[in-house]
Motif scaffolding. Structure first.
Motif, PDB file in Angstrom:
ATOM      1  N   ASN A  52     -77.889 -11.186  89.270  1.00  0.00           N
ATOM      2  CA  ASN A  52     -76.477 -10.991  89.618  1.00  0.00           C
ATOM      3  C   ASN A  52     -76.333 -10.973  91.134  1.00  0.00           C
ATOM      4  O   ASN A  52     -76.971 -10.205  91.839  1.00  0.00           O
ATOM      5  N   SER A  53     -75.489 -11.846  91.618  1.00  0.00           N
ATOM      6  CA  SER A  53     -75.161 -11.884  93.041  1.00  0.00           C
ATOM      7  C   SER A  53     -73.727 -12.388  93.132  1.00  0.00           C
ATOM      8  O   SER A  53     -72.937 -12.188  92.187  1.00  0.00           O
ATOM      9  N   GLY A  54     -73.385 -12.999  94.207  1.00  0.00           N
ATOM     10  CA  GLY A  54     -72.040 -13.543  94.344  1.00  0.00           C
ATOM     11  C   GLY A  54     -71.860 -14.067  95.748  1.00  0.00           C
ATOM     12  O   GLY A  54     -72.501 -13.587  96.686  1.00  0.00           O
TER      13      GLY A  54
ATOM     14  N   GLN B 142     -74.112 -11.458  98.057  1.00  0.00           N
ATOM     15  CA  GLN B 142     -74.232 -10.111  97.507  1.00  0.00           C
ATOM     16  C   GLN B 142     -75.658  -9.773  97.065  1.00  0.00           C
ATOM     17  O   GLN B 142     -76.325 -10.573  96.405  1.00  0.00           O
TER      18      GLN B 142
ATOM     19  N   HIS C 196     -76.952  -7.552  94.493  1.00  0.00           N
ATOM     20  CA  HIS C 196     -76.383  -6.761  93.405  1.00  0.00           C
ATOM     21  C   HIS C 196     -77.434  -6.225  92.447  1.00  0.00           C
ATOM     22  O   HIS C 196     -77.783  -5.065  92.500  1.00  0.00           O
TER      23      HIS C 196
END
Ligand code: MG
Length: 242
Positions: free
Chosen positions: A116-118, A224, A226
Motif C-alpha cells: 500500500n502506497s500512493g 506514501q 503506508h
C-alpha cells in the motif's frame, strides 16, 4: 489509569475503523485487462528520479529520504522512514511514475496490506498504489482509484514483482478568496490503459468521512510510506501544464 487509557484507545480505534468501513465500496469489481510496455521521458520533462540520487526529494523536516536506492535504478520504500516529497511545488501536471509491488510475505498480507502506497498530487489528492492483482479490496481503494472518490474503469494490475506505470494528468483546483473557484480533475493511464477519464476531484482524499477542499497553492508531489510489503519506484518524470 493505564487500563483506562488502553480502554479509551481501544474504543477510539474501533470508532474510526467502523467509520472508515462506511465509505468502502466493494462492487462492481473492475474487469481485468492486459497492458503495454512503459516508455521513457519526453525531452521537455523534469526528471524527478532516474535512479542516481534523492536530490529532488525530501522527507518530513526537510531531511534526506530514508528510503533505499537500488543498483537497478529504482528506489524502495523503507516502511517507517516516512513519506517523501518533491522539493519543488507544482500546479497542473502530467506525471509519469513506475512502481513494482513486493513479492515477500504475500501469504501473510491481503486487501489493503499489500504494498500500500500512493502518489499524492499537491500532497492532497491520492491515486492509490496497491497490489491489486487478484487481491480483492474495496474498489474505491484499489490500485488506480482516486482514493475513496473514483473507482478505476478497469483493473490493469500486473502480478507482484512486475513493473507497472501510471501516467497521470492532473488539473489543479483553483481557489479564490479562500473559496473553491474550480475543482481539480484527474485523467489516469495504468500500464498505458485509461482508468480515470477526466474525473472531478471532490476534495482532499481521506480515509474517514466525506472529502472536502481546503484552500492551498502549488504543492509538492508525495509518495506514501503506508503499509506492509515494501514496494519500489523508478523513472519518475513530470511536465508542467500551466
Ligand atoms: Mg495509499
Amino acid at each position: 489509569m493505564k487500563n483506562l487509557l488502553c480502554f479509551l484507545f481501544f474504543i477510539g480505534y474501533h470508532v474510526i475503523y467502523s467509520q472508515s468501513k462506511l465509505t468502502e465500496v466493494w462492487e462492481p469489481i473492475p474487469n481485468e485487462v492486459n497492458s503495454f510496455s512503459n516508455f521513457s521521458p519526453p525531452s521537455d520533462a523534469i526528471v524527478l528520479f532516474d535512479g542516481s540520487d534523492f536530490s529532488k526529494w525530501e522527507t518530513w523536516g526537510n531531511k534526506e529520504p530514508g528510503w533505499t536506492i537500488n543498483e537497478d535504478g529504482s528506489m524502495t520504500v523503507v516502511n517507517g522512514k516516512g513519506s517523501i516529497f518533491t522539493k519543488e511545488s507544482f500546479g497542473s501536471v502530467q506525471l509519469h511514475i513506475e512502481w513494482r509491488t513486493g513479492t515477500e510475505n504475500l501469504e501473510k498480507h491481503k486487501d489493503q496490506s499489500r504494498s500500500n502506497s500512493g502518489v499524492f498530487l499537491q500532497k492532497n489528492y491520492e491515486i492509490q498504489i496497491l497490489d491489486s492483482y487478484k487481491n480483492p479490496t474495496y474498489v474505491n481503494g484499489q490500485a488506480g482509484s482516486v482514493y475513496k472518490q473514483h473507482i478505476p474503469l478497469v483493473n490493469v494490475s500486473r502480478k507482484p514483482g512486475d513493473w507497472q506505470s501510471y501516467d497521470i494528468i492532473f488539473t489543479a483546483p483553483k481557489f479564490k478568496n479562500k473559496e473553491l473557484e474550480k475543482p481539480g480533475f484527474f485523467t489516469v493511464f495504468h500500464n498505458g490503459v485509461l482508468i480515470q477519464n477526466h474525473v472531478e476531484i471532490k476534495g482532499t482524499t481521506t480515509n474517514v468521512g466525506k472529502p472536502r477542499y481546503s484552500p492551498h497553492g502549488d504543492a509538492p508531489i508525495m509518495l506514501q510510506d503506508h503499509c506492509c510489503i515494501p514496494l519500489s519506484f523508478r523513472n519518475i518524470w513530470i511536465r508542467k501544464l500551466e
